[in-house]
Write a protein that holds these residues in place. Structure first.
Motif, mmCIF file in Angstrom:
data_model
loop_
_atom_site.group_PDB
_atom_site.id
_atom_site.type_symbol
_atom_site.label_atom_id
_atom_site.label_comp_id
_atom_site.label_asym_id
_atom_site.label_seq_id
_atom_site.Cartn_x
_atom_site.Cartn_y
_atom_site.Cartn_z
ATOM 1 N N CYS A 65 2.684 6.142 -7.183
ATOM 2 C CA CYS A 65 1.778 7.316 -8.004
ATOM 3 C C CYS A 65 2.117 8.516 -7.643
ATOM 4 O O CYS A 65 1.703 9.343 -8.539
ATOM 5 C CB CYS A 65 0.109 6.803 -7.552
ATOM 6 S SG CYS A 65 -0.227 5.133 -8.194
ATOM 7 N N HIS A 120 0.701 -1.292 -0.011
ATOM 8 C CA HIS A 120 0.102 -0.002 -0.177
ATOM 9 C C HIS A 120 0.703 1.306 0.160
ATOM 10 O O HIS A 120 0.523 2.422 -0.580
ATOM 11 C CB HIS A 120 -0.879 0.019 1.175
ATOM 12 C CG HIS A 120 -1.767 1.097 1.157
ATOM 13 N ND1 HIS A 120 -2.978 1.430 0.563
ATOM 14 C CD2 HIS A 120 -1.738 2.204 2.254
ATOM 15 C CE1 HIS A 120 -3.299 2.654 0.793
ATOM 16 N NE2 HIS A 120 -2.840 3.178 1.804
ATOM 17 N N GLY A 165 -1.208 2.372 -9.332
ATOM 18 C CA GLY A 165 -0.497 1.592 -8.432
ATOM 19 C C GLY A 165 -0.085 0.304 -8.842
ATOM 20 O O GLY A 165 1.188 -0.157 -8.839
ATOM 21 N N LEU A 166 -1.081 -0.741 -9.428
ATOM 22 C CA LEU A 166 -0.769 -1.712 -9.997
ATOM 23 C C LEU A 166 0.351 -1.739 -11.321
ATOM 24 O O LEU A 166 0.993 -2.510 -11.596
ATOM 25 C CB LEU A 166 -2.009 -2.696 -10.505
ATOM 26 C CG LEU A 166 -2.851 -3.256 -9.123
ATOM 27 C CD1 LEU A 166 -3.983 -3.869 -9.889
ATOM 28 C CD2 LEU A 166 -1.788 -4.220 -8.261
ATOM 29 N N HIS A 189 2.389 0.506 -12.204
ATOM 30 C CA HIS A 189 3.978 1.109 -11.639
ATOM 31 C C HIS A 189 4.542 -0.092 -10.901
ATOM 32 O O HIS A 189 5.767 -0.178 -10.849
ATOM 33 C CB HIS A 189 3.931 2.510 -10.781
ATOM 34 C CG HIS A 189 3.665 3.515 -11.802
ATOM 35 N ND1 HIS A 189 4.527 3.765 -12.899
ATOM 36 C CD2 HIS A 189 2.808 4.442 -11.823
ATOM 37 C CE1 HIS A 189 4.209 4.901 -13.494
ATOM 38 N NE2 HIS A 189 2.848 5.520 -12.789
ATOM 39 N N LEU A 190 3.571 -0.803 -9.817
ATOM 40 C CA LEU A 190 4.136 -1.802 -9.176
ATOM 41 C C LEU A 190 4.746 -2.920 -9.999
ATOM 42 O O LEU A 190 5.672 -3.600 -9.703
ATOM 43 C CB LEU A 190 3.014 -2.427 -8.017
ATOM 44 C CG LEU A 190 3.374 -3.669 -7.344
ATOM 45 C CD1 LEU A 190 4.574 -3.239 -6.458
ATOM 46 C CD2 LEU A 190 2.223 -4.255 -6.620
ATOM 47 N N LYS A 224 2.545 1.625 -3.518
ATOM 48 C CA LYS A 224 2.138 2.185 -4.405
ATOM 49 C C LYS A 224 1.523 3.747 -4.374
ATOM 50 O O LYS A 224 1.590 4.473 -5.339
ATOM 51 C CB LYS A 224 0.601 1.355 -4.589
ATOM 52 C CG LYS A 224 0.566 -0.200 -5.076
ATOM 53 C CD LYS A 224 -0.530 -1.133 -4.675
ATOM 54 C CE LYS A 224 -1.809 -0.210 -5.373
ATOM 55 N NZ LYS A 224 -3.073 -1.442 -4.919
ATOM 56 N N LYS A 225 1.299 4.033 -3.184
ATOM 57 C CA LYS A 225 0.944 5.496 -3.059
ATOM 58 C C LYS A 225 2.482 6.339 -3.192
ATOM 59 O O LYS A 225 2.308 7.599 -3.983
ATOM 60 C CB LYS A 225 0.662 5.613 -1.649
ATOM 61 C CG LYS A 225 -0.656 5.301 -1.333
ATOM 62 C CD LYS A 225 -1.358 6.087 -0.107
ATOM 63 C CE LYS A 225 -0.425 5.894 0.967
ATOM 64 N NZ LYS A 225 -1.159 6.420 2.157
#
Length: 711
Positions: free
Chosen positions: A142, A135, A278-279, A281-282, A138-139
Motif C-alpha cells: 500500500c 501484515h 492491502g487485499l 494488491h495482495l 500489505k503495508k
C-alpha cells in the motif's frame, strides 16, 4: 485368477519412466505465461481448453499403476489447496528422471530414499527465513507508490453509513481525461432490502483496482452501486490484443463503447493498511499472470471488506462466493454480482417474471426432490421386496399420487421458491412451473445455509417434514441483467438472480463466447481465490519469482559439502563411509536438479531465456552471487525487494510501470514438494508389478510377453 508379474527395475525403472513421461506433458503450465492445451474428446469430437494439471491428468490415459498414483497425489493436493498442482506435476517428472540417473550410477535405493528425504526436510526448514508476514506485505504494497496519477479519483470517505446511503459514498468520473464531473447517486427506492448489497452489479472492467459500474437491476426504478474502501485503481489497464481476438482477455470490446466511456473508480482512505488496498494488491501478487480473475477478486475484496467493517465478520470469506458461467457473452461482461446468480430454463424464467417486485416464501431441501430418494443411512426392512409404495386405486401414471401430494404440500404453505441441494424430478418440476412455483436444483450447501440464515428457513430432507417454521420469507427473484441494463437470453438457459436482505453471497459471473473456454475461466478464478484464501489463513507468504527454489539450490550446495553422514536409517549407516560420501553428493545434486530444472523451464516459458542452457547459466550466476554474498537468504530477499530474483521472470503484469512483487503460498508450495518426492520414492521402492484378472490373459498375446512371468 490368472496372475502375471514383472521386475520393474529391468534396465531402467519402468514406474519412474512412466511418471517422467506423464509429468512432461505439464511443463508448459509453469510460470505466469502459461501455454494452454486443447483436450479433444474422441467420442464427441468436442474440445476443451485447459491450463491446469488437474484437468490434464483427468484427460490422460492412466491405466498404469504409476499413473493412478500420480492422479491420486494431484487430486489430494487439489482437494486440500486448489493450487500447487502444476509444481507438483513438474517436480514428479524432474525428480523421477534424477532418481533414474542415480540408479544408473549404481546408487543403492536406501541411500537415495534417506538422503533425498532428509535433504528436502532440511530445505523446508531453511526456507522458513524467507516467509513474509501478510501484515507487513500489505503495508509495503500500500505504501509502495503503485498508485498511478492518471487514474487517481477523488477520494471519498466510505463508512458504515454508506451501506445504506450510497449517495454519500462514492464519487465518479465520467472520463479520466476530461474535467472532473461528479455523478450523483440516487437513493434506493426499496427500503429494508439492503438493496446496496443485493441490487447492484460490479463490473471490474476498468482496471485492476476495485471498479464499480453504475447499473440498474431488473425491475428496479433507481440505480444502486456496490462499493468498498481502500482500493486504488491500478495503471495496468493498458489494453492489448494478444494471440487472437478470441483469447484476448484485455482487448477492447463493444461493451466499452456502449458505456459511453463511463468508468467508475473506487477509492477509500489510502492510509489504512487494513483496507482493501492491502487485499487488492495482495491478490495481484498471488495472481501469477491471471489478469482476468484478478479484477473480479478485487471487486469481491472491496465488497467483503466493507461488510467486515460494519458487521465485524471475516474480511475474506470464501464460503460466501459462488460462480456462474454464461456462454455466449464476451468476456468483458464478466462481473461480480451480489446475491445468487444461476441458470434456469426459459419456462422457469417466465415464473420469475411473474414474481417481479414480490417477496417470495422460500423452502430449502437438503437432498434430492424425487420419489425414490432416501436419506443417507436409510435402511429398508430386510427380506421385503417393495412392489409399489403408494398404491393408486384410481389408476394413472406411476408417481402421479406422489406428484399431486407434494404439490399440495407446497401450495398449502404458499411456497414460491424451492432450493434443492440434489436432483429434482422432471415431472415434479413441470408441475411446479404450472403452479408458478420456482424449483432450482443442484444448489451448493453453502448457498442453502446463507439463505437459511437471512430468511429464517430451515432445510428439510423430505417435503412431508415441512411445517410453517421451515419456510423463510423475504427473497427476491429477477432476471439477471448485464451492466448496460439489458436482459440476457442465452437460448436454452436464462441467468436469474436471487437476493435477500443481508444475504452475504457474491456470484462471480464468468462470461465467454467460446464453449471450450468455460472450464478454463472457472478453474483460473478458483485457483486465484484459494491462493488468497490460503495466504490469509497461513498469515504469511513466500517471495515468488523463483526465490524459494533458488535458496533451496544454494542450501543443497552447502549440504553436499558437509562431511557428516546424513540419515539415521540403519541401512545407510551400514554402508561403507567412502561410498556414503560419494552417494550423498550424487543424491543431493539429483534433488537440487529438480528445482534447477523448474527455474529453467519457468525462464524459458516466460521468454527470459532462449534455451534451457541459457536459463541454467542464469541460475548458476545467481547461485554464485548468493554464495559470494555470504548470506544467500539476505541476497535473495534483497533481489526480491528490488526487481524480482529472476528479473521479472514471474511478473504477472509486465505492462505496469513498476515491477510488481510476486508471492507464493507457503503451505501449498512445501506440501507440493513433499507429495512429489513421496510419490517418486514410493514408486522407486516398488520392485514388482502384479497384474491379475482379464488383463493377465491379454498379456499372453502381447508383444511384451517376455517381460512377464505367469503363475
Amino acid at each position: 485368477l490368472p496372475m502375471a508379474f514383472r521386475d520393474v527395475n529391468a534396465r531402467r525403472h519402468i514406474g519412474l519412466q512412466q511418471l517422467s513421461s506423464l509429468a512432461s506433458t505439464g511443463r508448459t503450465f509453469l510460470g505466469p505465461m502459461k501455454s494452454h492445451k486443447f483436450i479433444v474428446d474422441e467420442s464427441t469430437n468436442q474440445s476443451t481448453l485447459i491450463c491446469s494439471a488437474v484437468r490434464l491428468i483427468e484427460s490422460l490415459d492412466l491405466t498404469s499403476a504409476a499413473g493412478q498414483l500420480l492422479n491420486e497425489t494431484i487430486q489430494a493436493q487439489n482437494k486440500e489447496f486448489k493450487t500447487g498442482m502444476s509444481t507438483l506435476l513438474f517436480l514428479v517428472g524432474a525428480w523421477s528422471s534424477a532418481v533414474m540417473d542415480c540408479l544408473e550410477q549404481n546408487v543403492p535405493v536406501p541411500a537415495i530414499v534417506s538422503v533425498m528425504s532428509e535433504g528436502l526436510n532440511s530445505c523446508c526448514e531453511r526456507v522458513q527465513c524467507l516467509q513474509i508476514p501478510i501484515h507487513d506485505l500489505k503495508k509495503e504494497l500500500c505504501s509502495s507508490g503503485a498508485r498511478p496519477n492518471a487514474f487517481e479519483s477523488k477520494t471519498c470517505h466510505v463508512g458504515c453509513d454508506g451501506l445504506t446511503h450510497p449517495q454519500n459514498a462514492l464519487c465518479f468520473r465520467r472520463d479520466i481525461s476530461a474535467p472532473e464531473e461528479v455523478i450523483p447517486i440516487n437513493s434506493c427506492s426499496r427500503q429494508g432490502d439492503d438493496c446496496n448489497f443485493n441490487k447492484s452489479l460490479v463490473s471490474p472492467l476498468a482496471g485492476f483496482g476495485s471498479v464499480a459500474s453504475l447499473v440498474k437491476a431488473a425491475g428496479d426504478r433507481s440505480s444502486s452501486v456496490l462499493f468498498g474502501s481502500g482500493v486504488i485503481a491500478s495503471s495496468c489497464i493498458t489494453q492489448k490484443l494478444t494471440h487472437s481476438r478470441h483469447f484476448s482477455t484485455l482487448g477492447k470490446s463493444h461493451f466499452s463503447s456502449q458505456q459511453g466511456n463511463f468508468q467508475g473508480y473506487l477509492s477509500g482512505p489510502s492510509a489504512d493498511p487494513r483496507g482493501c488496498c492491502g487485499l487488492g494488491h495482495l491478490a495481484m501478487t498471488l495472481s501469477h499472470g491471471n489478469q482476468t480473475s484478478i479484477k473480479l477478486l478485487q471487486s469481491i475484496a472491496a465488497y467483503q471488506q466493507e461488510r467486515a467493517e460494519c458487521s465485524g465478520s471475516s474480511q475474506f470469506n470464501i464460503a460466501e462466493i459462488v460462480t456462474c458461467c454464461l456462454l455466449g457473452l464476451p468476456e468483458s461482461y464478466s462481473c461480480v454480482c451480489p446475491g445468487f446468480v444461476t441458470l434456469v430454463s426459459p419456462e422457469q424464467a417466465t415464473v420469475i417474471k411473474h414474481f417481479a417486485d414480490k417477496p417470495l416464501r422460500i423452502l430449502l431441501m437438503d437432498g434430492d426432490l424425487t420419489e425414490q430418494y432416501r436419506h443417507l443411512g436409510f435402511n429398508r426392512p430386510r427380506n421385503v421386496r417393495t412392489i409399489l409404495e403408494h398404491p393408486n386405486p384410481q389408476g394413472g401414471r406411476a408417481g402421479d399420487v406422489w406428484l399431486r401430494r407434494m404439490s399440495d404440500i407446497l401450495m398449502s404453505f404458499e411456497v414460491n421458491l424451492v432450493l434443492v441441494k440434489g436432483n429434482v424430478c422432471e415431472n415434479f418440476m413441470e408441475r411446479c412451473i404450472a403452479s408458478r412455483i420456482l424449483v432450482i436444483g443442484g444448489v451448493a450447501r453453502d448457498v442453502l445455509c446463507a439463505f437459511g440464515e437471512v430468511t429464517g428457513a430451515q432445510a428439510v430432507t423430505y417435503l412431508s417434514q415441512l411445517n410453517a417454521s421451515c419456510v423463510g420469507n423475504g427473497v427476491w427473484a429477477e432476471l439477471w441483467q448485464t451492466s448496460d441494463g439489458r436482459a440476457v437470453d442465452l437460448g436454452e438457459l436464462v441467468p436469474v438472480r436471487l437476493s435477500a436482505g443481508g444475504l452475504p453471497l457474491l456470484t462471480a459471473v464468468l462470461t465467454t463466447a467460446l464453449p471450450s473456454k468455460v472450464q478454463l475461466l472457472e478453474d483460473q478464478f478458483w485457483a486465484l481465490l484459494y491462493r488468497l484464501h490460503h495466504a490469509l489463513k497461513d498469515g504469511k507468504v513466500f517471495p515468488g519469482g523463483g526465490a524459494v527454489e533458488l535458496l533451496c539450490l544454494s542450501h543443497i550446495q552447502v549440504l553436499a559439502e558437509q562431511p557428516e553422514r546424513p540419515g539415521n536409517d540403519k541401512v545407510v549407516r551400514e554402508l561403507p563411509s567412502p561410498w556414503l560420501a560419494e552417494y550423498k553428493s550424487i543424491v543431493l545434486q539429483a534433488l537440487g536438479s529438480g528445482w534447477k530444472r523448474y527455474l529453467s523451464v519457468v525462464l524459458c516459458n516466460t521468454a527470459k531465456a532462449g534455451s534451457e542452457l541459457e536459463a541454467d547459466a542464469s541460475v548458476d550466476h545467481h547461485l554464485q552471487k548468493a554464495a559470494a554474498c555470504g548470506s544467500p537468504s539476505a541476497y535473495i530477499l534483497e533481489e526480491f525487494r528490488r526487481a524480482g530474483v529472476l528479473r521479472g521472470s514471474s511478473d504477472p503484469f509486465p505492462d505496469c510501470g513498476e515491477a510488481l512483487k510476486v508471492c507464493d503460498n507457503v503451505a501449498a508450495k512445501t506440501e507440493a514438494w513433499r507429495r512429489a518426492l513421496d510419490l517418486v520414492l514410493l514408486v522407486l521402492q516398488t520392485d514388482t508389478e502384479i497384474i491379475t484378472g482379464p488383463q493377465g490373459n491379454q498379456l499372453l498375446n502381447s508383444h511384451v510377453l517376455s517381460e512377464f512371468r505367469f503363475l
